[in-house]
Design an enzyme around this catalytic site. Structure first.
Site, mmCIF file in Angstrom:
data_model
loop_
_atom_site.group_PDB
_atom_site.id
_atom_site.type_symbol
_atom_site.label_atom_id
_atom_site.label_comp_id
_atom_site.label_asym_id
_atom_site.label_seq_id
_atom_site.Cartn_x
_atom_site.Cartn_y
_atom_site.Cartn_z
ATOM 1 C CG ASN A 1 43.512 84.739 -58.484
ATOM 2 O OD1 ASN A 1 44.656 84.752 -58.050
ATOM 3 N ND2 ASN A 1 43.223 84.643 -59.768
ATOM 4 N N GLY A 2 44.554 87.153 -56.087
ATOM 5 C CA GLY A 2 45.179 88.458 -56.304
ATOM 6 C C GLY A 2 45.851 88.937 -55.027
#
Ligand code: M6R
Length: 610
Positions: free
Chosen positions: A100-101
């Site tokens: 995530n990111g």
């Protein structure tokens, strides 16, 4: 943005992975995938679309194994597709990773890796991480992960699975949340608490720069840079498992709208001291001298939280007479604001994880400001980064459209303004008493509003086929109009604009034609007549006007087409009542138009990318 999960234990991994992902779908829902080690190899299953598409795809051949990772995606690099879905693997299927990111230097890394013979299957930034791990691995999984982290730039929460190490998952984070749920002979990893709450209330919250080796029977923590081992305190989750369920409501949004009386009571609890005519904010403990040090205040936030900030400006300036500027977080940090040790920066964020808000907060800490967070999530990144925190007590908010978080944010900014005003003695005791008593009575008044839900449903059915709508108001009503219009566009996809009522005539009035829906808020008595004149201006162009007004204002019926009455309160508190019919209006419009209320297109609940 993106939900990630991991499981290791004695049970099958897939049931937790799928259940956990279903609880995290609000973070992203354009594709999903899982990877499970079955004793021989890492089996990866992924599918574009909602989690149900993945569920259908694996029916009859569910990957078997006691260790696995999963992901639900909100696309940043590469369109939503089967191949771009996570987990991503290296060239030989030795490692799988969920992320995530954003890996900011992924293009240069990808080029390098390709030049060295790596084969890429997807267009994502994440895949470079799997290939880097393949290159860095020389027998020690943790050492290899640390080597990968040295090569990547950007923001991430990452969970790694290695075929050669079926007794452990490794996870780490920077600027994106990760929580580890502690079980009996099993452990869980997730982006957010709702995914693990059915399984464990004891957890570890990972900080930036930390890495965890998660085994079935324990968790070890290391600093990613130094490799030093350390112990971490257990964090006990105080949300109930039911709070993260729909409990019979058709949508989370409707449930959360109806939870507002309780959320407000909980947020007020222990903070309203009517006997002593004061607000108690033990979190602050400021003296008059501390306050005198603040020459000005910035409120920084995004989306709905920004709208709460606009109301906060009004409250603080009116009651405590301190100048306040309100900024959108993504603009604030790049506009070189004049901030020093005499500045108080208040950041507002439901999730406490919004990337833009968090980055602005870090920058303000660096510049020497005093920072205060108003957030709903205990121990979130923003709560930990700010020097002071006041929590809203809204409970978990799952629907993408924020409702109870907003009203509890309004409560907190008002409490803060009253607290500052009390310290500075810029408020008359009688005025303080009146506001505190009305605050106490607010939850009951919201219940009275729910009794008029049918009126809203009828109005939604009347307006549902329109393509545009305008929300107008002056002063506090304008701030609420902005929130009403955001709610409507976000979930019903109707183009909506909010205008300061007096500003329409400077251009936008050109868009008002016969039948244009105008939702006019007129709750502020000191500018009531002015607002009525502006309503008459749109009526003169035959707009179809719905007015939201206090109960005693029946004369409006001669001016507009539809009226919705809110219960009597002081003007300062009107926003908290006015927004409820606007939330319900957006909700019923979205339902009437067949929209997916809880998971509107292109959006995600927690926006952890810039
Ligand atoms: O978690 P935050 O309060 O920081 O989130 C800020 C915005 O992303 C959020 O309020 C967004 O605008 C909502 N979807 C609005 O309903």
């Amino acid at each position: 943005m993106c939900g990630i999960v991991g499981y290791i234990g004695s049970k099958q991994a897939e049931p937790f992975l799928m259940e956990g992902l279903s609880k995290l779908e609000y973070r992203g829902y354009d594709s999903a995938g899982i990877a499970v080690f079955n004793g021989e190899k890492i089996v990866v299953e992924k599918s574009v679309g909602r989690l149900n598409a993945l569920r259908e795809k694996i029916k009859g051949h569910i990957p078997q194994g006691n260790i696995g990772i999963g992901h639900t995606r909100w696309a940043t690099h590469g369109c939503p597709s089967d191949v771009n879905s996570h987990p991503h693997v290296d060239c030989h299927g030795e490692f799988a990773v969920v992320h995530n990111g954003i890996i900011e230097n992924y293009l240069e890394l990808r080029k390098e890796l390709m030049a060295r013979g790596h084969h890429f299957a997807s267009e994502t930034d994440t895949e470079v991480v799997a290939h880097l791990l393949e290159e860095c691995y020389q027998g020690d999984f943790a050492v290899a992960v640390r080597a990968v982290l040295k090569r990547i730039r950007g923001s991430y929460a990452l969970v790694f699975l290695a075929k050669a190490h079926p007794d452990m998952l490794i996870c780490t984070k920077k600027d994106n949340p990760l929580v580890i749920g502690i079980g009996q002979g099993e452990n869980f990893i997730a982006s957010d608490i709702p995914a693990i709450i059915n399984h464990s209330k004891e957890s570890y919250i990972l900080n930036d720069g930390e890495m965890a080796i998660v085994r079935a029977d324990g968790v070890e923590f290391y600093q990613t840079v130094s490799g030093e081992k350390f112990d971490k305190e257990i964090f006990t989750i105080n949300w109930s498992a039911e709070a993260a369920e729909k409990n019979g409501y058709e949508h989370f949004m409707l449930k959360e709208i109806h939870e507002q009386p309780k959320a407000i009571r909980d947020t007020l609890s222990g903070r309203l001291d009517i006997t002593n005519n004061r607000v108690v904010l033990n979190e602050l403990n400021w003296s008059l001298t501390d306050l005198q040090n603040f020459h000005r205040i910035f409120i920084v936030a995004c989306g709905t939280a920004y709208h709460a900030g606009l109301v906060g400006k009004y409250y603080i300036e009116k009651l405590a007479r301190i100048p306040v500027e309100v900024d959108i977080a993504s603009e604030f940090r790049y506009r070189q604001p004049i901030v020093d040790e005499h500045t108080l920066v208040i950041v507002v964020s439901q999730s406490g994880e919004t990337s833009d808000t968090l980055a602005a907060l870090k920058e303000m800490n660096r510049l020497g400001a005093t920072t205060l967070a108003i957030t709903n999530v205990v121990s979130s990144s923003i709560a930990r980064e700010a020097q002071k925190v006041i929590y809203t007590m809204a409970g978990p908010e799952i629907a993408v459209a924020s409702t109870k978080a907003y009203t509890t944010q309004l409560i907190v900014v008002l409490l803060l303004a009253l607290y500052l005003a009390g310290l500075k003695q810029t408020i008359e005791p009688t005025e303080m008493e009146k506001i505190l008593c009305h605050l106490r009575d607010l939850p009951e008044k919201i219940d009275m509003l729910f009794a008029q839900t049918e009126t809203i449903e009828k109005l939604a059915s009347h307006f549902k086929d329109k393509n545009d709508a305008f929300f107008i108001g002056r002063s506090l009503d304008y701030a609420v109009a902005l929130e009403g219009s955001l709610k409507l566009k976000e979930i019903s996809y109707i183009h909506a604009e909010a205008y300061a009522a007096g500003e329409l005539k400077h251009g936008t009035l050109a868009l008002i034609v016969p039948g244009t829906p105008v939702i006019a808020l007129a709750t502020q008595r000191h500018i009531h007549e002015k607002t009525i004149s502006n309503i008459k201006e749109v009526k003169a162009r035959q707009a179809d006007v719905l007015a939201i007004v206090p109960r005693d204002n029946t004369s409006i019926e001669q001016v507009v087409d539809h009226v919705f009455y809110i219960p009597e309160t002081v003007d300062l508190l009107a926003p908290i009542l006015t927004v409820i019919p606007l939330q319900l209006f957006a909700y019923y419009m979205a339902v009437a138009r067949g929209c997916d209320v809880d998971k509107p297109r292109n959006l995600a609940k927690s926006v952890t990318v810039e």
